[in-house]
Design a protein around this motif. Sequence first.
Motif, PDB file in Angstrom:
ATOM      1  N   THR A 155       7.602  -6.292 -12.369  1.00  0.00           N
ATOM      2  CA  THR A 155       7.950  -6.448 -10.952  1.00  0.00           C
ATOM      3  C   THR A 155       7.028  -5.627 -10.057  1.00  0.00           C
ATOM      4  O   THR A 155       6.744  -6.027  -8.923  1.00  0.00           O
ATOM      5  CB  THR A 155       9.425  -6.066 -10.720  1.00  0.00           C
ATOM      6  N   SER A 264      11.208   3.982  -9.879  1.00  0.00           N
ATOM      7  CA  SER A 264      12.318   3.886  -8.930  1.00  0.00           C
ATOM      8  C   SER A 264      11.857   4.082  -7.485  1.00  0.00           C
ATOM      9  O   SER A 264      12.659   4.369  -6.604  1.00  0.00           O
ATOM     10  CB  SER A 264      13.391   4.927  -9.266  1.00  0.00           C
ATOM     11  N   LEU A 269      10.506  -1.129  -4.315  1.00  0.00           N
ATOM     12  CA  LEU A 269      11.707  -1.963  -4.333  1.00  0.00           C
ATOM     13  C   LEU A 269      11.897  -2.704  -3.010  1.00  0.00           C
ATOM     14  O   LEU A 269      12.268  -3.880  -2.982  1.00  0.00           O
ATOM     15  CB  LEU A 269      12.934  -1.106  -4.626  1.00  0.00           C
ATOM     16  N   TYR A 272       9.319  -5.509  -2.792  1.00  0.00           N
ATOM     17  CA  TYR A 272       9.666  -6.576  -3.734  1.00  0.00           C
ATOM     18  C   TYR A 272      10.808  -7.426  -3.178  1.00  0.00           C
ATOM     19  O   TYR A 272      10.727  -8.654  -3.132  1.00  0.00           O
ATOM     20  CB  TYR A 272      10.058  -5.968  -5.080  1.00  0.00           C
ATOM     21  N   GLU A 273      11.865  -6.752  -2.732  1.00  0.00           N
ATOM     22  CA  GLU A 273      13.063  -7.474  -2.305  1.00  0.00           C
ATOM     23  C   GLU A 273      12.813  -8.321  -1.064  1.00  0.00           C
ATOM     24  O   GLU A 273      13.337  -9.435  -0.946  1.00  0.00           O
ATOM     25  CB  GLU A 273      14.204  -6.493  -2.041  1.00  0.00           C
ATOM     26  N   GLU A 307      18.590  -1.388  -8.404  1.00  0.00           N
ATOM     27  CA  GLU A 307      17.429  -0.507  -8.519  1.00  0.00           C
ATOM     28  C   GLU A 307      16.580  -0.807  -9.747  1.00  0.00           C
ATOM     29  O   GLU A 307      15.444  -0.343  -9.851  1.00  0.00           O
ATOM     30  CB  GLU A 307      17.879   0.961  -8.532  1.00  0.00           C
ATOM     31  N   CYS A 309      15.869  -3.950 -10.511  1.00  0.00           N
ATOM     32  CA  CYS A 309      15.412  -5.305 -10.202  1.00  0.00           C
ATOM     33  C   CYS A 309      16.188  -6.368 -10.972  1.00  0.00           C
ATOM     34  O   CYS A 309      15.693  -7.483 -11.186  1.00  0.00           O
ATOM     35  CB  CYS A 309      13.906  -5.466 -10.437  1.00  0.00           C
TER      36      CYS A 309
END
Length: 332
Positions: A155, A264, A269, A272-273, A307, A309
């Motif tokens: 990811t 983390s 994150l 990505y989200e 967290e 993914c």
Amino acid sequence: MSVKEQVLLLLEENKGEAISGEDIASKLSCTRASVWKAVNALKKDGYHVEAVNNKGYTLKISPDVLSKAYIQDKVSTAGIEIEIETHKSVDSTNNYLKQLADKGERRQFVCISEEQTAGKGRRGRSFFSPKNTGIYISFLLFPKVDISEASMYTTIASTASAKAIEKVSGLKTDIKWVNDIYMRGKKVTGILTEASTSIEDGSLDYVIVGIGINLYEPSGGFPDEIKDVAGAVFTGKNQIENLRNNIAAELIIQFMNYVKDGLSGANFLKEYEKRLFVIGKDVRLLTPDHEKISDDDVTVHVLGINEKCHLHVRFEDGHEEYLSGGEISVRV
């Protein structure tokens, strides 16, 4: 760095302007004959270098071919230290790094190629990797993490690839969980992460993350088996000056900065989200072989990710789960 690579870097830095052979030789502490030989080698590689009497050499146009010197310069300027190798063709960039690691290589390493003759996809599939259409990059890492966390590098790679493509092309990308990058409704990037463990204690030995990006549409189109899903970053037929080098450099910078931040890292994150286009949509769950789980579609509603993914989904009966792997199908 070879004389040829150093000459190319100087010409790139002074593109459109003449720089004399004497000045080049002085800067590189080599002979003018070596400069002349390097320039001729660059011309054979497709670089448009013009020699003008009493003025010197001028780089007019840089072809879209890989240049280790160009990539290394950009990566080093960004403060990233990693070994880089470029190739015209390899069987598989993942295989190339696996062989290095198995022979004792313990430096972080990047292998970049313009072509793969035996490209590897997920679940034993092949990855279409012809010359003149894409760029194929693999990272060799030695992270001190549990093997269960190795998949997070997939990811990270998808996020870094999406950001690199966007920065260089100026075009929007989307991510389909887990790691497929889409543009204009078609998949333009494939990612394969492989890990090796110690036989003695089962600990993680190394991780190899392979990324293949379709930059241009192949002549004659994609093969029948993937033509309905595969796309390219650019749809035009003309190649773009230094596209591979700029994509490779930006991808290395983005990826290695995320690796430094840790698995983390909130920034990774978040990036990505926000590109994960399946959030808020109904999707079908598929088996690892990309088939339906049963005769009746198993449809879930995507709520988000955690967290790790993992995909947070709600089933039709109302219960919720976090999916750590598998495949999903969604209309793009």
